[in-house]
Design a protein around this motif. Structure first.
Motif, PDB file in Angstrom:
ATOM      1  N   PHE A 189       0.954  -1.249  -0.003  1.00 31.51           N
ATOM      2  CA  PHE A 189       0.096   0.163   0.080  1.00 31.51           C
ATOM      3  C   PHE A 189       0.901   1.179   0.013  1.00 31.51           C
ATOM      4  CE2 PHE A 189      -3.221   3.011   0.820  1.00 31.51           C
ATOM      5  CZ  PHE A 189      -4.586   2.465   1.109  1.00 31.51           C
ATOM      6  N   TRP A 190       0.670   2.168  -0.961  1.00 37.76           N
ATOM      7  CA  TRP A 190       1.300   3.461  -1.012  1.00 37.76           C
ATOM      8  C   TRP A 190       0.385   4.514  -0.789  1.00 37.76           C
ATOM      9  CZ3 TRP A 190       4.972   4.713  -5.959  1.00 37.76           C
ATOM     10  CH2 TRP A 190       5.657   5.860  -5.636  1.00 37.76           C
ATOM     11  N   THR A 191       0.173   5.238   0.174  1.00 37.78           N
ATOM     12  CA  THR A 191      -0.678   6.231   0.245  1.00 37.78           C
ATOM     13  C   THR A 191      -0.372   7.455  -0.484  1.00 37.78           C
ATOM     14  OG1 THR A 191      -1.941   7.761   2.301  1.00 37.78           O
ATOM     15  CG2 THR A 191       0.289   7.152   2.271  1.00 37.78           C
ATOM     16  N   ARG A 192      -1.276   8.399  -0.529  1.00 38.93           N
ATOM     17  CA  ARG A 192      -1.348   9.717  -1.335  1.00 38.93           C
ATOM     18  C   ARG A 192      -1.215  10.595  -0.501  1.00 38.93           C
ATOM     19  NH1 ARG A 192      -6.066  12.818  -2.559  1.00 38.93           N
ATOM     20  NH2 ARG A 192      -4.867  13.623  -4.456  1.00 38.93           N
ATOM     21  N   THR A 193      -0.833  11.685  -0.614  1.00 35.17           N
ATOM     22  CA  THR A 193      -0.979  12.978   0.254  1.00 35.17           C
ATOM     23  C   THR A 193      -1.057  14.163  -0.650  1.00 35.17           C
ATOM     24  OG1 THR A 193       0.176  14.214   2.116  1.00 35.17           O
ATOM     25  CG2 THR A 193       1.657  13.441   0.445  1.00 35.17           C
TER      26      THR A 193
ATOM     27  N   THR B 196      -3.179  16.883   3.711  1.00 36.94           N
ATOM     28  CA  THR B 196      -4.373  16.276   3.838  1.00 36.94           C
ATOM     29  C   THR B 196      -4.160  14.932   3.172  1.00 36.94           C
ATOM     30  OG1 THR B 196      -5.496  17.241   2.230  1.00 36.94           O
ATOM     31  CG2 THR B 196      -5.822  18.071   4.553  1.00 36.94           C
ATOM     32  N   SER B 197      -5.162  14.226   3.190  1.00 38.24           N
ATOM     33  CA  SER B 197      -5.224  12.944   2.221  1.00 38.24           C
ATOM     34  C   SER B 197      -4.364  11.596   2.520  1.00 38.24           C
ATOM     35  CB  SER B 197      -5.142  13.323   0.780  1.00 38.24           C
ATOM     36  OG  SER B 197      -6.134  14.602   0.401  1.00 38.24           O
TER      37      SER B 197
ATOM     38  N   ASN C 211      -9.350  14.030   0.982  1.00 40.06           N
ATOM     39  CA  ASN C 211      -9.507  13.170  -0.031  1.00 40.06           C
ATOM     40  C   ASN C 211      -8.673  12.204   0.031  1.00 40.06           C
ATOM     41  OD1 ASN C 211     -11.465  14.765  -1.050  1.00 40.06           O
ATOM     42  ND2 ASN C 211     -10.092  16.232  -2.184  1.00 40.06           N
ATOM     43  N   THR C 212      -8.650  11.155   1.174  1.00 38.15           N
ATOM     44  CA  THR C 212      -7.969  10.100   1.187  1.00 38.15           C
ATOM     45  C   THR C 212      -7.838   9.237  -0.013  1.00 38.15           C
ATOM     46  OG1 THR C 212      -9.456   8.934   2.606  1.00 38.15           O
ATOM     47  CG2 THR C 212      -7.918   9.911   3.882  1.00 38.15           C
TER      48      THR C 212
END
Length: 126
Positions: free
Chosen positions: A53-57, A62-63, A112-113
Motif C-alpha cells: 500500500f502506497w498512500t497519497r498526500t 491532507t489525504s 480526499n484520502t
C-alpha cells in the motif's frame, strides 16, 4: 466509499488507478477521510501472502492514510497496518484465504484520502 468528484472507478481519480502499476495515477476518495474504504473481488478464492500500500498526500497536508485494515468476506479482520509516510509503498506479510477483501482507512489526516498504488499478492486456490 467514493471517487473524487463522484467519478467512475476507471475515471481520473477512480479506485482502479491504485491498481494500475503506474505511480503517476492515484485513487482519491471524495473527502471521505477516515471513512474511506473499497472492496476488491478476486476471480476466485486465493491464499493471500502479502499486501502492499502506497498512500497519497496533498500539499496542504491532507489525504494521507496512516493506518488501515483488511476484512475478508467471512468477517476476519487483519491489521491495523501502519503507513509511516507517503514516500513509498509498504509491504505487509499476511496469511489468509479470501475471495473478497475490503480495505478500510482507520486513521488519516482527513480529506480526499486515497492511494497511489495497492497490490495483493498470493495464489489462486483450485
Amino acid at each position: 466509499s467514493s471517487n473524487f468528484g463522484n467519478g467512475a472507478n476507471d475515471g481520473s481519480w477512480g479506485i482502479l488507478n491504485a491498481f494500475d502499476d503506474d505511480p503517476n495515477t492515484q485513487w482519491s476518495s471524495n473527502g471521505d477521510g477516515n471513512d474511506a474504504f473499497f472492496t476488491v473481488a478476486l476471480e476466485q478464492a486465493s491464499q493471500i501472502n502479502a499486501i502492499s500500500f502506497w498512500t497519497r498526500t496533498m500539499s496542504n497536508d491532507t489525504s494521507q492514510i496512516f493506518s488501515f485494515t483488511v476484512t475478508t468476506e467471512t468477517g476476519e479482520v487483519y491489521g491495523p497496518f501502519e503507513l509511516p509516510d507517503p514516500e513509498q509503498s509498504y509491504e505487509f506479510e499476511v496469511d489468509f484465504i479470501a475471495e473478497t477483501i475490503r480495505f478500510d482507512v482507520l486513521d488519516s489526516n482527513g480529506g480526499n484520502t486515497g492511494a497511489i498504488e495497492i497490490a495483493v499478492f498470493g495464489e489462486a486456490l483450485e
